[in-house]
Design a protein around this motif. Structure first.
Motif, PDB file in Angstrom:
ATOM      1  N   ARG A  89       0.799  -1.424   0.169  1.00  0.00           N
ATOM      2  CA  ARG A  89       0.060   0.024   0.037  1.00  0.00           C
ATOM      3  C   ARG A  89       0.914   1.009  -0.339  1.00  0.00           C
ATOM      4  O   ARG A  89       0.249   2.200   0.284  1.00  0.00           O
ATOM      5  N   LYS A  90       2.064   1.061  -0.540  1.00  0.00           N
ATOM      6  CA  LYS A  90       3.006   2.361  -0.378  1.00  0.00           C
ATOM      7  C   LYS A  90       2.592   3.223  -1.149  1.00  0.00           C
ATOM      8  O   LYS A  90       2.336   3.187  -2.269  1.00  0.00           O
ATOM      9  N   SER A 114       2.967  12.075   2.340  1.00  0.00           N
ATOM     10  CA  SER A 114       1.900  11.153   2.137  1.00  0.00           C
ATOM     11  C   SER A 114       2.195  10.137   3.383  1.00  0.00           C
ATOM     12  O   SER A 114       3.457   9.955   3.841  1.00  0.00           O
ATOM     13  N   PRO A 115       1.187   9.710   3.913  1.00  0.00           N
ATOM     14  CA  PRO A 115       1.405   8.722   4.969  1.00  0.00           C
ATOM     15  C   PRO A 115       2.052   7.426   4.900  1.00  0.00           C
ATOM     16  O   PRO A 115       2.088   6.846   3.517  1.00  0.00           O
ATOM     17  N   PRO A 117       2.003   3.263   5.205  1.00  0.00           N
ATOM     18  CA  PRO A 117       1.032   2.265   5.573  1.00  0.00           C
ATOM     19  C   PRO A 117       1.780   1.271   6.745  1.00  0.00           C
ATOM     20  O   PRO A 117       2.945   0.712   6.297  1.00  0.00           O
ATOM     21  N   ARG A 164     -10.408   8.414   6.660  1.00  0.00           N
ATOM     22  CA  ARG A 164      -9.895   7.289   5.889  1.00  0.00           C
ATOM     23  C   ARG A 164     -10.867   6.174   6.293  1.00  0.00           C
ATOM     24  O   ARG A 164     -11.321   6.027   7.248  1.00  0.00           O
ATOM     25  N   LYS A 198      -5.621  -2.349   8.663  1.00  0.00           N
ATOM     26  CA  LYS A 198      -4.735  -1.535   7.698  1.00  0.00           C
ATOM     27  C   LYS A 198      -4.682  -0.163   7.940  1.00  0.00           C
ATOM     28  O   LYS A 198      -5.805   0.496   7.465  1.00  0.00           O
ATOM     29  N   TYR A 200      -2.522   4.001   8.275  1.00  0.00           N
ATOM     30  CA  TYR A 200      -1.678   4.988   7.973  1.00  0.00           C
ATOM     31  C   TYR A 200      -1.164   6.097   9.064  1.00  0.00           C
ATOM     32  O   TYR A 200      -1.921   6.267   9.839  1.00  0.00           O
ATOM     33  N   TYR A 202       1.075   9.217   9.989  1.00  0.00           N
ATOM     34  CA  TYR A 202       1.353  10.550   9.174  1.00  0.00           C
ATOM     35  C   TYR A 202       2.359  11.260  10.106  1.00  0.00           C
ATOM     36  O   TYR A 202       2.559  11.183  11.170  1.00  0.00           O
TER      37      TYR A 202
END
Length: 280
Positions: A89-90, A114-115, A117, A164, A198, A200, A202
């Motif tokens: 999920r990168k 971008s966060p 994963p 999200r 799953k 993310y 930040y």
């Protein structure tokens, strides 16, 4: 070493969301005629499985003074069992997310890379004293996981206004029935459900000014006085400038506004000052 302190409570909020999914599980006990005689809400707590096992082992005798303070079943507990990076999920790590600040200063823009994963592993433990209680609990959980249950989380409502969908994936269900022991020993049935969230993570937030005016200069491909091969000229000539800005210029992201486009034409580039960007 990494810079200023930041804390977005991503893991903490994920733990709260996971516990909220299972905090309203109930069981009903019926008499021989099928009439309900008792309704119980199953208690839920964040605790390691071993803590409950030690408590049950220490007070497994159903007689004597220990029975007055013995732990009551059914109960549920959950805990985090691990973290792992999820390369599938990168996202582009150089991409930035931008949000206008929610305070009175609408001329500032919050930016954030971008966060990252990550997968967070959870373990849900169900402790019951009889088989029917355990089956009631399982049948209230398993139909919602096919194999995931998605929760929409507001990750940052004040600064970045980020939402999200976080899937909680059911990975495995195991069963343990401690049927050995004396007739006065407490029976212990344990269901262990393994989940993966799953999420993310930040990084820090930086602040910059908002661009509300954009100008683009258009130049002629041929130099002034040049031939078709561009030889003998003095350089490209600016022929047009396009300027775009919101109307009104004080508009916020949630306001109603339009865009004003201004076109400026120039006969040649001889009256254009490259240093100031204005006509001489």
């Amino acid at each position: 070493m990494f810079g200023d302190h930041f804390y977005h409570k991503q893991i903490r909020n994920t733990v709260i969301a996971f516990g909220t999914i299972f905090n309203n599980v109930n069981i009903k006990r019926l008499d021989s005629s099928g009439n309900p005689i008792q309704t119980l809400r199953v208690p839920l707590s964040y605790s390691p499985k071993e803590k409950f096992l030690a408590r049950l082992d220490a007070q497994q005798d159903l007689t004597g003074d220990d029975s007055k303070v013995a732990i009551t079943l059914p109960r549920m507990s959950f805990e985090i069992t691990g973290y792992s990076y999820d390369g599938t999920r990168k996202l582009n790590k150089n991409q930035k997310l931008g949000r206008v600040t929610t305070n009175a200063d609408t001329t500032k823009l919050n930016t954030q890379f971008s966060p990252v994963p990550y997968n967070v592993s959870f373990q849900l433990n169900v402790f019951v004293a009889n088989s029917d209680d355990g089956l009631q609990i399982l049948e209230q959980i398993l139909p919602f996981f096919q194999p995931d249950y998605t929760v929409t989380m507001i990750l940052d409502n004040d600064i970045m206004d980020t939402k999200r969908d976080i899937p909680f994936i059911l990975e495995n269900v195991s069963y343990d029935d401690s049927y050995t022991g004396t007739l006065t020993s407490l029976r212990r049935i344990i269901y262990t459900l393994s989940f993966t969230a799953k999420i993310y993570l930040y990084g820090p937030i930086s602040t910059s000014a908002i661009i509300k005016k954009v100008s683009a200069d258009l130049y002629d491909n041929l130099a002034a006085g040049a031939t078709g091969d561009g030889v003998g000229g003095t350089g490209p000539s600016r022929v047009e400038r396009v300027t775009v800005q919101p109307n009104p210029t004080s508009a916020d992201k949630d306001d109603t506004y339009t865009y004003t486009t201004t076109l400026e034409f120039f006969d040649d580039g001889l009256n254009y000052d490259e240093a100031t960007g204005e006509d001489k």
